[in-house]
Each structure stands twice: as structure tokens, then as C-alpha cells.
Design a protein around this motif. Structure first.
Motif, short mmCIF file in Angstrom:
data_model
loop_
_atom_site.label_atom_id
_atom_site.label_comp_id
_atom_site.label_asym_id
_atom_site.label_seq_id
_atom_site.Cartn_x
_atom_site.Cartn_y
_atom_site.Cartn_z
N PRO A 129 24.23 -14.90 20.83
CA PRO A 129 22.78 -14.78 21.01
C PRO A 129 21.99 -14.89 19.70
CG PRO A 129 23.97 -12.86 21.90
CD PRO A 129 24.92 -13.62 21.04
N ILE A 130 20.71 -15.24 19.84
CA ILE A 130 19.75 -15.14 18.74
C ILE A 130 18.89 -13.93 19.08
CG2 ILE A 130 17.73 -16.22 17.66
CD1 ILE A 130 18.93 -18.96 18.34
N TYR A 131 18.66 -13.07 18.09
CA TYR A 131 17.85 -11.87 18.33
C TYR A 131 16.49 -12.05 17.70
CZ TYR A 131 22.09 -9.86 20.05
OH TYR A 131 23.21 -9.63 20.79
N LEU A 132 15.43 -11.91 18.50
CA LEU A 132 14.07 -12.10 18.01
C LEU A 132 13.21 -10.93 18.48
CD1 LEU A 132 11.75 -13.81 16.76
CD2 LEU A 132 11.58 -14.99 18.95
N SER A 133 12.52 -10.28 17.54
CA SER A 133 11.59 -9.20 17.90
C SER A 133 10.18 -9.67 17.61
CB SER A 133 11.88 -7.95 17.05
OG SER A 133 13.13 -7.42 17.41
N ILE A 134 9.27 -9.42 18.54
CA ILE A 134 7.86 -9.79 18.33
C ILE A 134 7.02 -8.52 18.44
CG2 ILE A 134 5.89 -11.07 19.28
CD1 ILE A 134 7.83 -13.30 20.03
#
Length: 604
Positions: A129-134
């Protein structure tokens, strides 16, 4: 108050999921159950070009996902939305900690680049997975997992297996009972053939954890509408269907911003006659809120289970960490201290074997109580002192001048030749005890769990213990040989004084000198020597064990590793480091366990 507490629960779970991500605890292959698997998550499922990306961007209120034809999402994207009260929106990637992206075009580029780093520039997919927080004031707290779009055929440049690979990947996420499925289907396509509905029906036949979303409503043929679907008549789910109107390609090209697009979406539903009555529960904003609220409800119901999972896992992690032992010190003093401590553990176990709190020490007593007496008995002094032998030794000792009164030299020679034979059994007893001590040292090494960590130290400690025991054995042999030699170097005079006096010993002149070698006379000498040798043998039978215990057992307890410690003090840091050559896999395991323990304690 209630609403605020709800938000707290949601935020706590959000923090848990963030902590999971930060510490890399997201369902790895480790034997322990992971917190990530136990937390509910929302998996976004849809066919290619079902409008999946647009729905996600609408929920976030930002353009940030790569676009294009074919399979654009080629790795799972774990998207964590964090509502902030004020300030500028920004994004952070798990693989680029502490780097803030405020330009969302750069976020899109980084998603593409990071996908290529894992898959190469091919069109292949990857399960990593790629982990992205916004972080934004325009989002609700929510974690979504965007999965590659389902497809029926491989396009040019893709392996034939891609259709099945994507199917398997999507299933691996939505099969988990904690997974909430966001199934996205376009309205301009028959629902019966919708990829999202087809796959979610297989894993969730009752529709208990599936949210249906209909996209592209505005593109339906004139005279048709999606009311049957939205009212749940076409395909029933437990939760109401939600319709969304995404931006058109023209809007995207013109860079129409999301806030304007959301307004236009609200207007579409409230002004279109067919959907007016449903407008209050339509649109991407409503979808975000519904999902956030549902996630919170599910989490609240899971809290007791989560707590017991957390407590159980903390116990398991602590147990394994203590089994793996402490991490290695970095400075010379620390390393030296660590080695000494590990050696003391081994030394303590060794002493316990000798003192009886662990088995094995009793074998030494068996040598003294059975082996040594049996070996002494086998010497058969009576055969050695048979008539012929006595005669031979006495005449040889007399030489050219027969003895006049008592055969002094003959006695000495008879006693010496008998006592010398005791050296054999005595040395065997030393060797037997040496063998037992060596065996106990090896046993203690294998029982010292601290030594299992460091193969080189284990070998060195083993060698040092054996060398030490060898030195003690040699010293012990010297001591018991001395004991035996002392006995025949000086005879106990009192023993001979107490013998009944023989008239003949006065040397009656009527007897020929050579009668002194007659049978009865020699027999008497033989029996006198035999009783003296038996007396000495009885005393050695007691003193040999004392000497062995003093030289070997007591010394082993006192100074088994003294020489090793002296040598250790002369070593430099690098040499000490080679002794603490822990298996890299164990070091790695310890680090990851410690990280997870930190996460679970924080979760607790």
C-alpha cells in the motif's frame, strides 16, 4: 455532549489507525494478530471508469489522484482524512515522513512516482500500500482504502494474469469481516453487470456491510432515471443507496474547484424533479458524513473486543521480547558489562547443577560412592601378595645380602608396588568427574537463554569453561598422585609396632638363614603387607574424593570463567562487538516488536 463523545471515539480510532500506519502495523505476515486488521476500514471498490477516483476526490474536496485511461490505481492507497479546525490544507505520505505537501498536484505526481518505484514503469500492480494522510477543515475524519479498478480484460503491456490479480487483491481487503465496502457503480450501465456489486455480493451476500454509490446519474439516457436503484428496489442493501454527481471532464479541464462542484451537485439533486424527494441524502458531502458516522458506530461496538486484543497482544509481545533478550549496548563499557552479566547467568546455572537445585551434580557422588570403590576392589591386592610374588620381591630386595632380622627393604617394595596400582582408579575418578563437569557446563550453556542470542559468545564461553576444567583436571591429577606417593614414601610405624612379636624375629642361630624364606614366614609377611595396604587403601578411598572436590568441583564453582574474564578485560570495543554478533534477523525482530509494543501501549 453525546455528539462530542462520538467524535472522540472516531478520533481515537483515527489516532489508532494513524499509529498503526506510522509504526508499520498494517496486517503483516507476523504470527501475532495486528491491530490494523481488528480496526474497521472502508474499502473502495468499482470497475474501471466507474468514477471511483472522482468520488474520492469529492469526499476530500481536492484534485489529488492520478488520472488517465486503463488501470490508474495500481497499488492500494490507504487514505486517512483528518479534520482540522483551521489552517491550510496539507498532505503527508507514510514513505516521506515529516514532508508536508500543500500543492495537491505534487501529491498526484508523488502517488504516480511511488507506484512506479514499486512496480517499475510496467502496467503491473502491487499489493504494497501507499499511505497518504490529508489534513483539511473540509473533510470528515475517515480512513478509506482505494483499490485498483476491477477489469475484465488485460490491456497492452499488462500480464494476462492482471484481471485475476486485481480480483484477488480486492477480495483480500473486502473479505475481512471488519471491512466496510464502498461499492461504486455507474448509473449508465446495467446494475446487474456492475463489477462492484458482483464482487461485494459474493463476500457480503446480505448487504450488511456494503454501501452502494451510484455515479454518472446526469449521463443517463433521456427518459430514464436511477430512482429504482436509489430507493433500493433494483438491488436491496441494508443502508440507503447514495447518488453522486461528479465533475465532468470539461469541468476538470477548466479546473472547476471542488467547493463549486459540490454546490452544483446539491443544486442538481434539489432541482431535478425525479430526485427532489431524495436530495437530503444525496451527494458526496452526505456520503462522507454517512461513512464517518457509520465507521464511528462500528468502532464503538468493537471497543471491548479491541481492548482484549490489545491486552492479549501486549502480553504476547512482552513475552517474546523478554525471550529475545536485551538489545546490545553500543559503548565498550556497556558491551563488557553485558557480556559479564550474560556469563554470570551461565555461571549461576552451572552452580545450581552442582548444588542440586538443577539435576546432574549427583553423578559426581556416584563416582565416589560406586565407581572408585569398585575400581579399588578390582585391584585384588591378595593376588599381588600371593606366595610366589612375596618370595620374588623379598629375595630381589635382599640382593646379595639376605636380611638379618626383618625384611625391611622387602616390606617397602611389596607395599610400594601394591600402592602404586591405586593411581589408576584415582586418575579414572578424576577423569570421570571432569567428564561430568564438562557435560554440566555444556548443559548450562544451552539452558542460558541469554547465550542463545550470541553464537560467538556462546562458543567462546563454552571453550573457556572447558579449558578451565582441563586445567583443574590436570591440577587434580597432580594432587591425587601426590596423595598416593605420600603413602608409600613414608610408612606408618605404629602399624608395624602393634604387630604381635615373633620369636623367630630375634634370629635363632639354630635356624639356617634360608629358612627365613619358608612358606609360613612368607605367608605371614604377605598377610601383614595386605592388611597395611588395605588400611592405606581405606584411607585413600576417603581422601581421593576430598582432593577431587577441592581441586575440581570447588574450583569450578569458584573460578570457572576467571581466566576468560581476565582476557575479556584486554579486548577492545570491536573485539567485544564480534562476541555480541546477534543474528540480524533477531535484531530486526526485536526492533519491530518494540515498535509494535509501543503502538499497543499507546492504544491501551
Amino acid at each position: 455532549m453525546g455528539a462530542r463523545r462520538h467524535t472522540g471515539t472516531e478520533e481515537q480510532t483515527h489516532l489508532l489507525q494513524r499509529a498503526c500506519t506510522a509504526l508499520g502495523d498494517h496486517g503483516d505476515e507476523s504470527a501475532l494478530p495486528t491491530l490494523w486488521d481488528a480496526l474497521p476500514s472502508i474499502a473502495v471498490v468499482g470497475g474501471q471508469s466507474s468514477g471511483k477516483s472522482s468520488v474520492l476526490e469529492s469526499i476530500v474536496g481536492k484534485d489529488f489522484l492520478p488520472r488517465g485511461s486503463g488501470i490508474v490505481t495500481r497499488r492500494p492507497l490507504v487514505l486517512q482524512l483528518h479534520r482540522i479546525d483551521e489552517g491550510r490544507e496539507y498532505a503527508e505520505f507514510g514513505h516521506l515522513p515529516r514532508k508536508r505537501f500543500t500543492d495537491f498536484a505534487a501529491v498526484r505526481k508523488e502517488i504516480s512516482d511511488e507506484t512506479d518505484r514499486e512496480t517499475g514503469r510496467s502496467k503491473a500492480i502491487s499489493i504494497v500500500p501507499i499511505y497518504l494522510s490529508i489534513y483539511s477543515p473540509n473533510v470528515v475524519n475517515l480512513t478509506l482504502i482505494d483499490l485498483p479498478g476491477l477489469t475484465k480484460v488485460a490491456v497492452e503491456g499488462q500480464p494476462e494474469s492482471i484481471v485475476q490479480d486485481i480480483d484477488n487483491m480486492v477480495r483480500s481487503y473486502i473479505e475481512k469481516p471488519n471491512s466496510i465496502i464502498l461499492a461504486i457503480s455507474p448509473a449508465n450501465q446495467d446494475l446487474a453487470t456492475s463489477d462492484a456489486i458482483k464482487i461485494s455480493r459474493e463476500v457480503d451476500p446480505k448487504g450488511e456491510r456494503t454501501f452502494g454509490v451510484i455515479t454518472k446519474i446526469e449521463l443517463m439516457d433521456k427518459g430514464t432515471d436511477a430512482v429504482d436503484i436509489l430507493e433500493g428496489r433494483a438491488y436491496k442493501l441494508q443502508f440507503p443507496w447514495i447518488g453522486v454527481v461528479n465533475r465532468s471532464q470539461q469541468d476538470i479541464n477548466k479546473n472547476v474547484d471542488m467547493i463549486a462542484a459540490r454546490r452544483r451537485e446539491r443544486e442538481y439533486f434539489s432541482q431535478t424533479p425525479e430526485y427532489k424527494h431524495l436530495a437530503h441524502r444525496m451527494g458526496s458531502e452526505h456520503l462522507g458524513k454517512v461513512l464517518s458516522k457509520h465507521l464511528e458506530t462500528v468502532i464503538k461496538s468493537r471497543i471491548p473486543g479491541l481492548q482484549s486484543l490489545i491486552n492479549k497482544t501486549i502480553f504476547e509481545l512482552e513475552s517474546e521480547l523478554s525471550r529475545l533478550g536485551k538489545p546490545i549496548a553500543t559503548d565498550v563499557g556497556g558491551k563488557l558489562y553485558m557480556i559479564m552479566e550474560i556469563c554470570r547467568v551461565f555461571d549461576g546455572i552451572f552452580k545450581e547443577h552442582l548444588d542440586g537445585s538443577r539435576p546432574g551434580g549427583d553423578k559426581i557422588y556416584n563416582v565416589f560412592d560406586n565407581q572408585l570403590p569398585a575400581a579399588l576392589k578390582r585391584l585384588q591386592f591378595d593376588k599381588h601378595l600371593a606366595m610366589e610374588n612375596v618370595r620374588k620381591l623379598i629375595t630381589e630386595a635382599d640382593g646379595y645380602q639376605p636380611h638379618l632380622i626383618a625384611p625391611e627393604q622387602g616390606y617397602r617394595r611389596l607395599i610400594e608396588t601394591a600402592l602404586i596400582t591405586i593411581k589408576g582408579p584415582a586418575e579414572s575418578a578424576v577423569d570421570a568427574v571432569h567428564g561430568i563437569l564438562k557435560e554440566l557446563a555444556h548443559k548450562s550453556i544451552s539452558e542460558a537463554s541469554e547465550l542463545k542470542q550470541y553464537p560467538s559468545l556462546r562458543v567462546d564461553v563454552g571453550n573457556a569453561a572447558v579449558e578451565s576444567l582441563d586445567r583443574m583436571r590436570d591440577e587434580s591429577k597432580r594432587a591425587i598422585i601426590q596423595l598416593v606417593e605420600m603413602e608409600y614414601s613414608y610408612l606408618t610405624v605404629d602399624f608395624f609396632r602393634k604387630l604381635p612379636q615373633d620369636v623367630e624375629k630375634g634370629g635363632n642361630p639354630t635356624h639356617s638363614i634360608f629358612d627365613r624364606y619358608n612358606d609360613s614366614y612368607l605367608r605371614r609377611i604377605g598377610s601383614t603387607v595386605l592388611s597395611y595396604v588395605n588400611m592405606v587403601c581405606g584411607s585413600l578411598r576417603n581422601s581421593i574424593p576430598k582432593s577431587i572436590v577441592y581441586c575440581q568441583v570447588r574450583e569450578a564453582k569458584r573460578s570457572l570463567l576467571d581466566h576468560f574474564f581476565t582476557e575479556l578485560g584486554k579486548k577492545e570495543g570491536r573485539q567485544l562487538g564480534t562476541l555480541l554478533d546477534e543474528d540480524p534477523a533477531i535484531m530486526q525482530r526485536r526492533v519491530s516488536l518494540a515498535k509494535r509494543l509501543e503502538l499497543y501501549r499507546a492504544a491501551q
